[in-house]
Structure formats: C-alpha cells, structure tokens
Write a protein that holds these residues in place. Structure first.
Motif, PDB file in Angstrom:
ATOM      1  N   LYS A   1       0.592 -87.161 -30.401  1.00  0.00           N
ATOM      2  CA  LYS A   1      -0.534 -87.553 -29.542  1.00  0.00           C
ATOM      3  C   LYS A   1      -1.837 -87.679 -30.325  1.00  0.00           C
ATOM      4  CE  LYS A   1      -0.757 -85.175 -25.664  1.00  0.00           C
ATOM      5  NZ  LYS A   1      -0.572 -84.147 -24.627  1.00  0.00           N
TER       6      LYS A   1
ATOM      7  N   TRP B   1      -3.124 -94.319 -30.960  1.00  0.00           N
ATOM      8  CA  TRP B   1      -3.542 -94.216 -29.559  1.00  0.00           C
ATOM      9  C   TRP B   1      -4.962 -94.699 -29.341  1.00  0.00           C
ATOM     10  CZ3 TRP B   1       0.518 -93.980 -26.818  1.00  0.00           C
ATOM     11  CH2 TRP B   1       1.647 -93.311 -27.291  1.00  0.00           C
ATOM     12  N   GLU B   2      -5.796 -94.726 -30.390  1.00  0.00           N
ATOM     13  CA  GLU B   2      -7.174 -95.197 -30.248  1.00  0.00           C
ATOM     14  C   GLU B   2      -7.225 -96.668 -29.858  1.00  0.00           C
ATOM     15  OE1 GLU B   2      -9.158 -94.217 -33.898  1.00  0.00           O
ATOM     16  OE2 GLU B   2      -8.545 -92.107 -33.727  1.00  0.00           O
TER      17      GLU B   2
ATOM     18  N   SER C   1      -4.548 -98.396 -28.523  1.00  0.00           N
ATOM     19  CA  SER C   1      -3.457 -98.772 -27.623  1.00  0.00           C
ATOM     20  C   SER C   1      -3.867 -98.919 -26.162  1.00  0.00           C
ATOM     21  CB  SER C   1      -2.338 -97.740 -27.706  1.00  0.00           C
ATOM     22  OG  SER C   1      -2.744 -96.554 -27.055  1.00  0.00           O
TER      23      SER C   1
ATOM     24  N   GLN D   1      -4.011 -96.639 -24.139  1.00  0.00           N
ATOM     25  CA  GLN D   1      -3.174 -95.679 -23.412  1.00  0.00           C
ATOM     26  C   GLN D   1      -3.522 -94.291 -23.906  1.00  0.00           C
ATOM     27  OE1 GLN D   1      -0.526 -96.422 -21.092  1.00  0.00           O
ATOM     28  NE2 GLN D   1      -1.643 -98.344 -21.085  1.00  0.00           N
ATOM     29  N   LYS D   2      -3.369 -93.328 -23.038  1.00  0.00           N
ATOM     30  CA  LYS D   2      -3.535 -91.944 -23.434  1.00  0.00           C
ATOM     31  C   LYS D   2      -2.212 -91.250 -23.144  1.00  0.00           C
ATOM     32  CE  LYS D   2      -6.341 -87.913 -23.021  1.00  0.00           C
ATOM     33  NZ  LYS D   2      -7.695 -87.521 -23.079  1.00  0.00           N
ATOM     34  N   PRO D   3      -1.535 -90.771 -24.189  1.00  0.00           N
ATOM     35  CA  PRO D   3      -0.223 -90.151 -23.963  1.00  0.00           C
ATOM     36  C   PRO D   3      -0.328 -88.904 -23.108  1.00  0.00           C
ATOM     37  CG  PRO D   3      -0.924 -89.825 -26.222  1.00  0.00           C
ATOM     38  CD  PRO D   3      -1.932 -90.724 -25.576  1.00  0.00           C
TER      39      PRO D   3
ATOM     40  N   HIS E   1       5.641 -93.060 -23.317  1.00  0.00           N
ATOM     41  CA  HIS E   1       4.673 -92.938 -24.400  1.00  0.00           C
ATOM     42  C   HIS E   1       5.348 -92.887 -25.768  1.00  0.00           C
ATOM     43  CE1 HIS E   1       2.198 -91.980 -20.909  1.00  0.00           C
ATOM     44  NE2 HIS E   1       1.302 -92.649 -21.599  1.00  0.00           N
TER      45      HIS E   1
ATOM     46  N   PHE F   1       4.574 -95.763 -28.660  1.00  0.00           N
ATOM     47  CA  PHE F   1       4.315 -95.456 -30.055  1.00  0.00           C
ATOM     48  C   PHE F   1       5.319 -96.157 -30.971  1.00  0.00           C
ATOM     49  CE2 PHE F   1       4.940 -92.991 -33.918  1.00  0.00           C
ATOM     50  CZ  PHE F   1       3.641 -92.912 -34.393  1.00  0.00           C
TER      51      PHE F   1
ATOM     52  N   GLU G   1       0.455-102.501 -28.224  1.00  0.00           N
ATOM     53  CA  GLU G   1      -0.983-102.574 -27.951  1.00  0.00           C
ATOM     54  C   GLU G   1      -1.317-103.689 -26.967  1.00  0.00           C
ATOM     55  OE1 GLU G   1      -3.132-102.688 -31.643  1.00  0.00           O
ATOM     56  OE2 GLU G   1      -2.411-100.712 -32.240  1.00  0.00           O
TER      57      GLU G   1
ATOM     58  N   ARG H   1       3.334-103.428 -23.715  1.00  0.00           N
ATOM     59  CA  ARG H   1       3.317-102.219 -22.857  1.00  0.00           C
ATOM     60  C   ARG H   1       4.260-102.391 -21.668  1.00  0.00           C
ATOM     61  NH1 ARG H   1      -2.246-102.539 -24.112  1.00  0.00           N
ATOM     62  NH2 ARG H   1      -2.708-103.416 -22.072  1.00  0.00           N
TER      63      ARG H   1
END
Length: 173
Positions: A75, A80-81, A83, A85-87, A95, A99, A104, A109
């Motif tokens: 995580k 993730w910055e 993407s 999305q926040k896992p 998630h 990854f 992205e 997605r």
C-alpha cells in the motif's frame, strides 16, 4: 485484371514484416483460411496466457491474505499516487490486481475489477491457485467466468456447479 490485383496483393503482403505465408495467388480463399487459423491459434494463446496470469494473481492475493504486513508494505508503493485509487483491505483481490496490472486508466481499472470478481469467487470457494486457469477454461473463458460469479453474487445462480473437483477440504494455495 483480377490477376493483376492478386499479384499486387501478393507482392504487398509478402513485403510486410512477419508475413511469409506460402500460398497460391489464385486462391485467396485458401489464404483467408490459413490466416483465420493463425488468428484462432493466436487468440487461444492469448486466452491461455490470461488464464495463467489470473492464476498467478490469485496466488499473490492469497499470499497477501496470509501475510497482511506485506500488504501494508504494498500500500506504500509509489504506484498508488498515480493510480487514482487508494488500496483498502484484503476483502477483495481488486487492489492486488490494480497493482499487478499497473491499472492507471479507467479501462484498465474496469478490467481489473472484472478479473477481481472472478478471483473473489474462487477465493470464496477456496480453490487452489494452480486450479484457477483450468476452472476459468471449464467455465468457458474469462467473460463466462465473470458472468457466472456475477450471477452467484446476485443470487441468480447457486455456486455448487463450478467445482469439477472437490476443493472444500483443500488448502487454498
């Protein structure tokens, strides 16, 4: 006039990189059948590679479930910055797939969410990771597997017929 066009087509296609099919220029139907067979083989290979990837992704997901500290480390990855999305937790494989696929874009997605539906269905059934590609094939491919698990989730189908082998007493990996 037709033979001139066929001659031009033969010269054109033979000059294309990777296009070295020996064929009779007077038999475009034969060439069409040959190219159609090549496409079928290519598609079969693509689907087999996708099923194999999903089996490996499922294995990774199950490993993260067994080692939550590793998931916390994942995580923190810079991916993730960018993407959007926040896992979250490990209740879904989504998630992990985001990854693994470096998803992205919106399309990527969406594809990851589709695959997650399938892998989550197998996780609920406690299917072993090495069985995932075979089970997807037995369900008729990725799209049919998605439809199958979506129908189960919506209560439109019972989940009992996905098992072609008993897996209830087996470890998930």
């Amino acid at each position: 006039r037709v033979s001139l066009r066929l001659g031009f087509f033969v010269r054109l296609t033979q000059s294309l990189p990777g296009f070295a099919i020996a064929h009779d220029p007077a038999d475009p139907v034969g060439l069409a059948r040959t190219v159609a067979e090549e496409y079928r083989v290519m598609e079969d290979g693509h689907h087999a590679q996708l099923r194999a990837f999903l089996g490996r992704a499922y294995h990774v997901y199950r490993l993260f479930q067994q080692a939550p500290g590793s998931y916390e480390e994942l995580k923190q990855d810079p991916f993730w910055e960018n993407s959007q999305q926040k896992p979250k937790g490990l209740t879904t494989s989504k998630h992990v797939l985001l990854f693994l696929m470096r998803a992205e874009s919106r399309n990527a997605r969406t594809r990851a969410s589709t695959y997650a539906k399938i892998l989550n269905g197998f996780a609920r059934k406690r299917v072993r990771a090495d069985q995932v590609p075979k089970r997807i094939a037995a369900l008729g491919g990725v799209e049919n597997a998605y439809d199958y698990f979506l129908a189960i989730e919506r209560g439109l189908k019972s989940g009992g017929d996905v098992d072609d082998e008993a897996t209830d007493n087996q470890r998930p990996l």
